[in-house]
Design a protein around this motif. Sequence first.
Motif, PDB file in Angstrom:
ATOM      1  N   TRP A  39       0.857  -1.137  -0.006  1.00 38.25           N
ATOM      2  CA  TRP A  39       0.070   0.067  -0.131  1.00 38.25           C
ATOM      3  C   TRP A  39       0.823   1.173   0.049  1.00 38.25           C
ATOM      4  N   ALA A  40       1.889   1.284   0.760  1.00 37.32           N
ATOM      5  CA  ALA A  40       2.944   2.395   0.576  1.00 37.32           C
ATOM      6  C   ALA A  40       3.636   2.496  -0.601  1.00 37.32           C
ATOM      7  N   ALA A  41       3.822   1.451  -1.394  1.00 36.90           N
ATOM      8  CA  ALA A  41       4.533   1.585  -2.898  1.00 36.90           C
ATOM      9  C   ALA A  41       3.377   1.992  -3.819  1.00 36.90           C
ATOM     10  N   LEU A  42       2.179   1.882  -3.543  1.00 38.72           N
ATOM     11  CA  LEU A  42       1.017   2.150  -4.245  1.00 38.72           C
ATOM     12  C   LEU A  42       0.682   3.753  -3.910  1.00 38.72           C
ATOM     13  N   LEU A  43       0.896   4.125  -2.976  1.00 40.30           N
ATOM     14  CA  LEU A  43       0.801   5.572  -2.520  1.00 40.30           C
ATOM     15  C   LEU A  43       1.781   6.403  -3.083  1.00 40.30           C
ATOM     16  N   HIS A  44       3.302   5.857  -3.143  1.00 43.74           N
ATOM     17  CA  HIS A  44       4.249   6.306  -3.711  1.00 43.74           C
ATOM     18  C   HIS A  44       4.029   6.559  -5.268  1.00 43.74           C
ATOM     19  N   THR A  45       3.420   5.670  -5.921  1.00 38.49           N
ATOM     20  CA  THR A  45       3.151   5.570  -7.290  1.00 38.49           C
ATOM     21  C   THR A  45       2.002   6.529  -7.653  1.00 38.49           C
ATOM     22  N   VAL A  46       0.944   6.651  -6.779  1.00 35.92           N
ATOM     23  CA  VAL A  46      -0.170   7.518  -7.331  1.00 35.92           C
ATOM     24  C   VAL A  46       0.462   9.007  -7.150  1.00 35.92           C
ATOM     25  N   THR A  47       1.122   9.330  -5.922  1.00 36.94           N
ATOM     26  CA  THR A  47       1.771  10.780  -5.797  1.00 36.94           C
ATOM     27  C   THR A  47       2.794  10.783  -6.676  1.00 36.94           C
ATOM     28  N   PHE A  48       3.478  10.060  -7.215  1.00 36.32           N
ATOM     29  CA  PHE A  48       4.423  10.358  -8.305  1.00 36.32           C
ATOM     30  C   PHE A  48       3.757  10.675  -9.503  1.00 36.32           C
ATOM     31  N   THR A  49       2.657   9.912  -9.827  1.00 32.71           N
ATOM     32  CA  THR A  49       1.648   9.975 -11.176  1.00 32.71           C
ATOM     33  C   THR A  49       1.125  11.163 -11.002  1.00 32.71           C
ATOM     34  N   ILE A  50       0.276  11.643 -10.215  1.00 35.27           N
ATOM     35  CA  ILE A  50      -0.602  12.879 -10.231  1.00 35.27           C
ATOM     36  C   ILE A  50       0.389  14.123 -10.199  1.00 35.27           C
ATOM     37  N   ILE A  51       1.277  14.296  -9.541  1.00 40.53           N
ATOM     38  CA  ILE A  51       2.209  15.633  -9.411  1.00 40.53           C
ATOM     39  C   ILE A  51       3.057  15.639 -10.840  1.00 40.53           C
ATOM     40  N   SER A  52       3.611  14.474 -11.297  1.00 46.37           N
ATOM     41  CA  SER A  52       4.283  14.565 -12.403  1.00 46.37           C
ATOM     42  C   SER A  52       3.337  14.573 -13.481  1.00 46.37           C
ATOM     43  N   VAL A  53       2.273  14.202 -13.775  1.00 48.44           N
ATOM     44  CA  VAL A  53       1.206  14.079 -14.848  1.00 48.44           C
ATOM     45  C   VAL A  53       0.789  15.539 -14.868  1.00 48.44           C
TER      46      VAL A  53
ATOM     47  N   VAL B  71       0.683  20.981 -17.843  1.00 47.43           N
ATOM     48  CA  VAL B  71       0.666  22.368 -17.685  1.00 47.43           C
ATOM     49  C   VAL B  71       1.799  22.883 -18.601  1.00 47.43           C
ATOM     50  N   LEU B  72       3.119  22.366 -18.423  1.00 42.74           N
ATOM     51  CA  LEU B  72       4.314  22.662 -19.129  1.00 42.74           C
ATOM     52  C   LEU B  72       3.953  22.267 -20.403  1.00 42.74           C
ATOM     53  N   GLY B  73       3.949  21.062 -20.790  1.00 44.16           N
ATOM     54  CA  GLY B  73       3.429  20.771 -22.224  1.00 44.16           C
ATOM     55  C   GLY B  73       2.574  21.605 -23.029  1.00 44.16           C
ATOM     56  N   LEU B  74       1.316  22.006 -22.581  1.00 43.09           N
ATOM     57  CA  LEU B  74       0.360  22.803 -23.262  1.00 43.09           C
ATOM     58  C   LEU B  74       0.894  24.138 -23.503  1.00 43.09           C
ATOM     59  N   ALA B  75       1.745  24.578 -22.439  1.00 39.59           N
ATOM     60  CA  ALA B  75       2.287  25.992 -22.589  1.00 39.59           C
ATOM     61  C   ALA B  75       3.516  25.869 -23.735  1.00 39.59           C
TER      62      ALA B  75
ATOM     63  N   LEU C 166      11.068  15.598 -10.497  1.00 36.18           N
ATOM     64  CA  LEU C 166      11.870  16.729 -11.662  1.00 36.18           C
ATOM     65  C   LEU C 166      12.196  16.077 -12.779  1.00 36.18           C
ATOM     66  N   ALA C 167      13.183  14.905 -12.605  1.00 32.67           N
ATOM     67  CA  ALA C 167      13.712  14.219 -13.635  1.00 32.67           C
ATOM     68  C   ALA C 167      12.646  13.654 -14.641  1.00 32.67           C
ATOM     69  N   ASP C 168      11.659  13.454 -14.208  1.00 37.43           N
ATOM     70  CA  ASP C 168      10.507  12.756 -15.019  1.00 37.43           C
ATOM     71  C   ASP C 168       9.831  13.903 -15.879  1.00 37.43           C
ATOM     72  N   VAL C 169       9.570  15.121 -15.199  1.00 34.09           N
ATOM     73  CA  VAL C 169       9.129  16.266 -16.015  1.00 34.09           C
ATOM     74  C   VAL C 169       9.998  16.658 -16.930  1.00 34.09           C
TER      75      VAL C 169
ATOM     76  N   ILE D  12      -6.094  16.126 -25.385  1.00 34.35           N
ATOM     77  CA  ILE D  12      -5.846  16.130 -23.952  1.00 34.35           C
ATOM     78  C   ILE D  12      -6.119  14.681 -23.434  1.00 34.35           C
ATOM     79  N   LEU D  13      -7.224  14.157 -23.952  1.00 31.16           N
ATOM     80  CA  LEU D  13      -7.685  12.695 -23.396  1.00 31.16           C
ATOM     81  C   LEU D  13      -6.482  11.857 -23.582  1.00 31.16           C
ATOM     82  N   VAL D  14      -5.740  11.667 -24.725  1.00 29.46           N
ATOM     83  CA  VAL D  14      -5.018  11.089 -25.369  1.00 29.46           C
ATOM     84  C   VAL D  14      -3.650  11.212 -24.630  1.00 29.46           C
ATOM     85  N   ALA D  15      -3.492  12.423 -24.595  1.00 30.58           N
ATOM     86  CA  ALA D  15      -1.959  12.682 -23.928  1.00 30.58           C
ATOM     87  C   ALA D  15      -2.070  12.541 -22.318  1.00 30.58           C
ATOM     88  N   LEU D  16      -3.157  12.764 -21.541  1.00 32.83           N
ATOM     89  CA  LEU D  16      -3.246  12.409 -20.439  1.00 32.83           C
ATOM     90  C   LEU D  16      -3.257  10.753 -20.102  1.00 32.83           C
TER      91      LEU D  16
END
Length: 435
Positions: free
Chosen positions: A203-217, A222-226, A300-303, A352-356
């Motif tokens: 569950w901790a690994a899953l939480l880390h995955t969700v956190t990484f996914t939401i923030i990075s995406v 935002v940056l990709g659209l700009a 940051l590296a993933d972004v 946006i659907l496809v990209a996200l």
Amino acid sequence: MKRQKGNRRKSDWKAAYLLMAPALILILVIAVYPVLQSMYFSLFDYKLNDPTQSKTTTHYSIDLQRYLNDMPFLMGDIQNDLPKVTGKDHDVFNKVSNQLTAIDNKIKKETGSRYTKVNTILNNFKTPSDELSQVRISKSTAVALQQTANQVEKELAPYQDSKVLTNAKKDYGLATGLGDALIKPNFIGLQHYKTYLQDPRMWAALLHTVTFTIISVFIEFVLGLAIALLINKAFFGRGLIRATVLVPWAVPTAISAMMWRYLYDGQSGIIAKFFQKIGIIHDMGTLLTTTNGAMSSVILADVWKTTPYMALLLLAGLQVIPESLYEAAAIDGANKWKQFVRITLPLLKTSILVALLFRTLDAFRVFDLIYVLTGGGPANSTETISIYAYKVMFSQTDFGGGSALSVIVFFCVAIISIIFVKLLGSELLPEGSKN
């Protein structure tokens, strides 16, 4: 006429299915088969570091090589010492000898000629193949072997330090290893899923995955659209800028992760030094040695790596929007912001659907970036569900448990896909087909 139309429709459907058949077969082989195989392995206690569990089996077997390395010597020692003892000891050894003889005869009868073949190979100081030495036996014989091994071990335990037996310690050791020749069925059903769904680390690994996914995406979107809006405009050197923007995405992930690891280095990392200078961190070693620092560094590296990919997908959507719409809106007095909100975003919804969707799925399954950069550390603070599955499957050689975690990842990805399609995918369908 109606019949002719009906026949035409049927023939059209048949032709359509025939045209789609190769693609469906390819999808089945490439995409579905590995998932089904993982689901199958997850139902077994399948561990490569344990010879008795190194393959999936639903029946009892005996490893004749291990059995014949123990049984003949144990029986020989007991029978040789039997005439030398009297009284209670004689009764014990006689009982043990009869038990060993009975189970050995039962195994000889059930394994047939393979018993003799394996014994001959071992007597010639050679090693039989697993296909020859591992023989399927009935459950009753397997239970009898296990019971005999337990009883003989119990009977010989008091004699392991005595001089009644010539080779007391060796015989007791042979008795304790007798049951190891038995290969039990390792089918455990859904036990792996029950275990991991109650595992705090999962569950901790899953939480880390969700956190990484939401923030990075979110940041990448935002940056990709700009960036997409910027490079969609006509200006001198636009082609060079577009090519330059795509460079981070073109760099292999493992190489970019190694590059960022040097940039984050606590002694000579440029990024670490810069962040310390501007006051983001107090010490250069903070980035890869603290929980928050490591997760922020990975994001940051993933972004940096995947924002160009997001920009590329959104740019493709921007380029199909007619310029005439913006010209008409400008004539009507709409400013740039209103044009963006009323024209760009609605018409960009499919892109946006496809990209996200693509980026969310990629981010949720992230492995190589974090594995190279932090290895899931420090203290598992950046360990994602994919890295946890890798560690279980390959570091611990627990293919059953690792397959169960892989299936959990698959279902999470499937849920994400369904959510995206339900929330935004209706725009892909014509109005009349939504009902």
